[in-house]
Design an enzyme around this catalytic site. Structure first.
Site, PDB file in Angstrom:
ATOM      1  N   PRO A   2      54.525  70.148  20.278  1.00  0.00           N
ATOM      2  CA  PRO A   2      54.044  69.219  19.258  1.00  0.00           C
ATOM      3  C   PRO A   2      55.098  68.178  18.913  1.00  0.00           C
ATOM      4  O   PRO A   2      56.282  68.492  18.813  1.00  0.00           O
ATOM      5  CB  PRO A   2      53.764  70.143  18.061  1.00  0.00           C
ATOM      6  CG  PRO A   2      53.507  71.480  18.662  1.00  0.00           C
ATOM      7  CD  PRO A   2      54.403  71.551  19.862  1.00  0.00           C
ATOM      8  N   GLU A   3      54.648  66.944  18.764  1.00  0.00           N
ATOM      9  CA  GLU A   3      55.561  65.853  18.425  1.00  0.00           C
ATOM     10  C   GLU A   3      55.312  65.444  16.977  1.00  0.00           C
ATOM     11  O   GLU A   3      54.578  66.111  16.248  1.00  0.00           O
ATOM     12  CB  GLU A   3      55.346  64.692  19.391  1.00  0.00           C
ATOM     13  CG  GLU A   3      55.569  65.083  20.846  1.00  0.00           C
ATOM     14  CD  GLU A   3      55.338  63.939  21.829  1.00  0.00           C
ATOM     15  OE1 GLU A   3      55.560  62.774  21.451  1.00  0.00           O
ATOM     16  OE2 GLU A   3      54.914  64.212  22.964  1.00  0.00           O
TER      17      GLU A   3
END
Length: 292
Positions: A2-3
């Site tokens: 996840p960014e």
């Protein structure tokens, strides 16, 4: 992994869902998920009777500000609180939270469970078990304890993320601009998806040496980064990873990408085929015609 947009989506979900959530019980299902303190008993005892007061985000880290209650009677109007440090979470590749107000048995990938006095449960699930949590007591600096947190560059939405800063840290580098964008010590929160999308939006080839980027291109890149991240946050992140929000839903930004995971498909602007090649071990997607 996840960014920034995915982590921000989770932060917003936690903030909405966990109103007046006071931790009354902690169950550790996998000890390696707790990175600090060393003794898991200290992690549990440190969190008990803590109100999750506020959720913040720094790069890809979730940070919950805690306040400790002085009374076990949560119905009392005389409860007082003192600061109790922070709970820091890094989801890594496959970590996510669910909120359960009805009892359900935990799945085999459940790592940590937090319960309030009404038996509502905040459950942390992580298939690959790379995610970590830290309880950092009041008076200690999370930046000193969590190495990755202490070395983060500025947030893309902050005042410090400006052209003067970018010129200082980028224009003397011989590394590719793509690898620069992935460097968390330079810009916090950008990963593979949003680096590719931002460079496409700015019309810059991911293979160019950072020092070759002209100032007008740098301005365009800065704007593109902010716009792409904002667009993804609005879409709840992407569908490409194992990311899920607090309701168990994937994001929709993957339906809107221009280059990422569109290898061999026509560019939305010029109809040239999207290409893929590795840079610093990461798959990179770009349009040869639109990005120079």
């Amino acid at each position: 992994m996840p960014e920034l947009p995915e982590v921000e989506t989770v932060r917003r979900g936690l903030e909405q869902k966990l109103n007046n959530f006071i931790i009354k019980r902690v169950e550790i299902c996998r000890e390696s998920t707790v990175a600090y303190p060393i003794y898991k008993k200290d992690f549990i005892e440190g969190l008990l009777n803590s109100l999750i007061y506020k959720w913040d985000r720094r790069g890809k880290y979730l940070i919950a500000e805690l306040k400790k209650t002085h009374s076990n009677n949560i119905d009392s109007n005389e409860i007082s609180f003192v600061n109790n440090g922070v709970l820091v979470v890094h989801l890594r590749m496959t970590g996510y939270f669910t909120f359960n107000n009805i009892h359900t048995d935990p799945c085999k990938h459940t790592r940590i469970r937090f319960f309030d006095n009404n038996n509502n449960e905040l459950r942390y699930i992580d298939i690959r078990s790379f995610g970590q949590m830290w309880w950092v007591r009041e008076g200690l600096s999370p930046n000193n304890i969590i190495k990755g947190l202490g070395t983060l560059g500025p947030e893309p939405f902050s005042e410090n993320f400006n052209i003067n800063y970018l010129k200082k840290v980028i224009l003397n580098k011989t590394r590719s601009i793509k690898s620069i964008l992935l460097d968390q010590t330079i810009i916090a929160g950008i990963g593979n998806i949003y680096a590719d999308e931002s460079l496409y939006s700015a019309g810059i080839s991911p293979f160019r040496e950072a020092r070759t980027i002209k100032e007008n291109e740098l301005k365009k890149l800065k704007i593109s980064i902010v716009e792409v991240l904002n667009k993804s946050i609005g879409a709840g992140g992407t569908t490409f990873s194992d990311f899920r929000d607090l309701e168990g839903e994937n994001g929709n930004f993957g339906l809107q990408t221009n280059v990422y995971r569109r290898t061999g498909k026509k560019c939305r602007q010029c109809k040239n085929l999207i290409e893929r090649q590795k840079i610093s071990g990461r798959s990179t997607h770009w349009c040869r015609k639109c990005q120079n």
